[in-house]
Write a protein that holds these residues in place. Structure first.
Motif, PDB file in Angstrom:
ATOM      1  N   GLY A  11       0.807  -1.217   0.000  1.00 19.92           N
ATOM      2  CA  GLY A  11       0.000   0.000   0.000  1.00 19.92           C
ATOM      3  C   GLY A  11       0.838   1.264   0.000  1.00 19.92           C
ATOM      4  N   LEU A  15       0.781   4.112  -2.947  1.00 20.49           N
ATOM      5  CA  LEU A  15       0.457   5.506  -2.649  1.00 20.49           C
ATOM      6  C   LEU A  15       1.558   6.446  -3.137  1.00 20.49           C
ATOM      7  CD1 LEU A  15      -2.087   6.590  -1.273  1.00 20.49           C
ATOM      8  CD2 LEU A  15      -0.757   6.873   0.822  1.00 20.49           C
ATOM      9  N   ALA A 163      -2.481   0.983   2.405  1.00 23.98           N
ATOM     10  CA  ALA A 163      -2.027   2.352   2.156  1.00 23.98           C
ATOM     11  C   ALA A 163      -2.449   3.326   3.255  1.00 23.98           C
ATOM     12  CB  ALA A 163      -2.573   2.842   0.811  1.00 23.98           C
TER      13      ALA A 163
END
Length: 241
Positions: A11, A15, A163
């Protein structure tokens, strides 16, 4: 611990790629550096947890508690089982990611930060997806369909829930108000992440329904006839009640 560290790693890299490539914002630079700096520690945690899981699995397979401390049992597990093969693949990928992270500054200079992050994300995807073939996905027929369903489930969870820690740190930097350039950048990142999260949640639901069907009511032989597929669906509904 192994699962959580893996999805948070995935994640975080996802991002980083969604964020606008602007190097004039001090907060943006700080945010990227912190996310990258945390990644090696997540990998260390994943590797340590994997070693412990291998020891426990050796005891489980042999039926002897003392096998936890026997190297011969570990080797037998690694050489003769699908669990061992997948374990080796996952740890090899984890070590490769760790090496790239430790050498990230020279790599950024030579290839660019975005290209290196793409490579890191691809490796994180492979590391997390491979886990599906040593758990419930590997014990459900047909293996290729169940493994694919579990892999999609895990990757969607990683890109969305994994994320959130990096996103929360971005919120903290935006709320502090010390860098006005970061606020519009972070607002754009939030809009991009919102779209990704919506897709991921849809994939989680769809793959979850597929996994439920395969584990509780699907035909054992594939390709299956239409009446067998419908009968499997009725079995899932009955067992749900």
């Amino acid at each position: 611990l192994q699962l959580t560290s893996g999805v948070v790693l995935l994640g975080g890299f996802a991002l980083l790629l969604l964020a606008p490539a602007d190097h004039t914002s001090p907060a943006a630079t700080r945010w990227r550096r912190v996310v990258m700096a945390v990644a090696p520690w997540l990998l260390a945690l994943s590797l340590a947890a994997a070693a412990g899981l291998l020891m426990l699995q050796a005891a489980s397979v042999s039926g002897r508690g003392e096998a936890v401390f026997e190297g011969a049992e570990w080797l037998r597990l690694l050489e003769r089982t699908r669990y061992g093969a997948v374990w080796q693949v996952r740890q090899a990928i984890a070590l490769l990611i760790l090496l790239l992270l430790l050498a990230r500054e020279p790599l950024f200079t030579r290839f660019g930060e975005r290209a290196v992050t793409v490579a890191l994300l691809g490796l994180a995807v492979a590391m997390n997806a491979s886990a599906a073939f040593s758990g419930h996905g590997a014990a459900t027929e047909p293996v290729w369909l169940a493994g694919t369903g579990h892999a999609l489930h895990l990757l969607a969870a990683g890109a969305w829930a994994g994320a959130l820690p990096a996103l929360a740190y971005g919120v903290y930097l935006a709320a502090s108000g010390h860098d006005p350039l970061w606020r519009p950048m972070f607002a754009l990142l939030l809009r991009r992440f919102s779209l990704l999260a919506t897709i991921c949640v849809a994939l989680i639901v769809a793959s979850g329904l597929l996994i439920t069907y395969l584990q509780f009511g699907a035909p054992t032989r594939w390709p299956a006839r239409s009446d067998d597929l419908l009968g499997g669906l009725m079995t899932v509904i009955e067992r749900s009640f």
